[in-house]
Design an enzyme around this catalytic site. Sequence first.
Site: not given
Ligand code: IMP
Length: 202
Positions: A68-69, A123-124, A127, A155, A176-177, A183, A189
């Site tokens: 949903k981000g 994508e939002d 990470d 990140k 963590f944002v 969210d 959100r």
């Molecule tokens: P990744 O697979 O570790 O790259 O994570 C991607 C997903 O993790 C994003 O679409 C977010 O939903 C969530 N996410 C990663 N970091 C944060 C954060 O700082 N705040 C909120 N959601 C996060």
Amino acid sequence: MIPGYLFYRMGEYSVGNLPPKMPTTTLHPDIQEVLFDADVLRARIKELAASLSQDYQGKDPVLVGVLKGSALFLADLVREMTIPCTIDFVSMASYEGESSTGEVRLLLDLRSNPHGKHVVIVEDIVDTGLSLSSLMENIKAKRPASVEICVLLDKKETRKIPVSTKYVGFEIPNKFVIGYGLDYNEKYRQLPYVGILKDSAI
Ligand code: IMP
């Protein structure tokens, strides 16, 4: 009682009676620091939309929002685009609370067929890179004409799998944002800015 961070009352404004500007938002009490306010987000999203509109001229791209981000980001991005495009959505899960489970599940697949289309994943935040690299593989297997990633927040230092993010709004440190679609346990959100949560809220 209406919380202080809900900004305006339903029905207060009607067409022809719009305020010159929306009332200024009160900072949510759980926020330690605002990283990007609404004006900064708007300006950067306008630039991203201009780049996409230029690069995808004549290509009618499909913008794939990751629910949903990315909902707020995608909605603002497409409204700044000056070329025809379509939108679709996927939903993935990898986070529980504040940390990644390391396991990526596709909860909702594309409604449209990306075969032969120019796909831009919206994508939002990226990470570890696990979600986006898994989604990339999934979409590439459906043989699109091209596939690129447009991410609001990157990140970089926490990456576990390399992902090629062609369009990046902002690089951020390992914090963590929340807000603007992001969210913490489904909360925050709707905040119009991106901020860091107070430790007391976690
Ligand atoms: P990744 O697979 O570790 O790259 O994570 C991607 C997903 O993790 C994003 O679409 C977010 O939903 C969530 N996410 C990663 N970091 C944060 C954060 O700082 N705040 C909120 N959601 C996060």
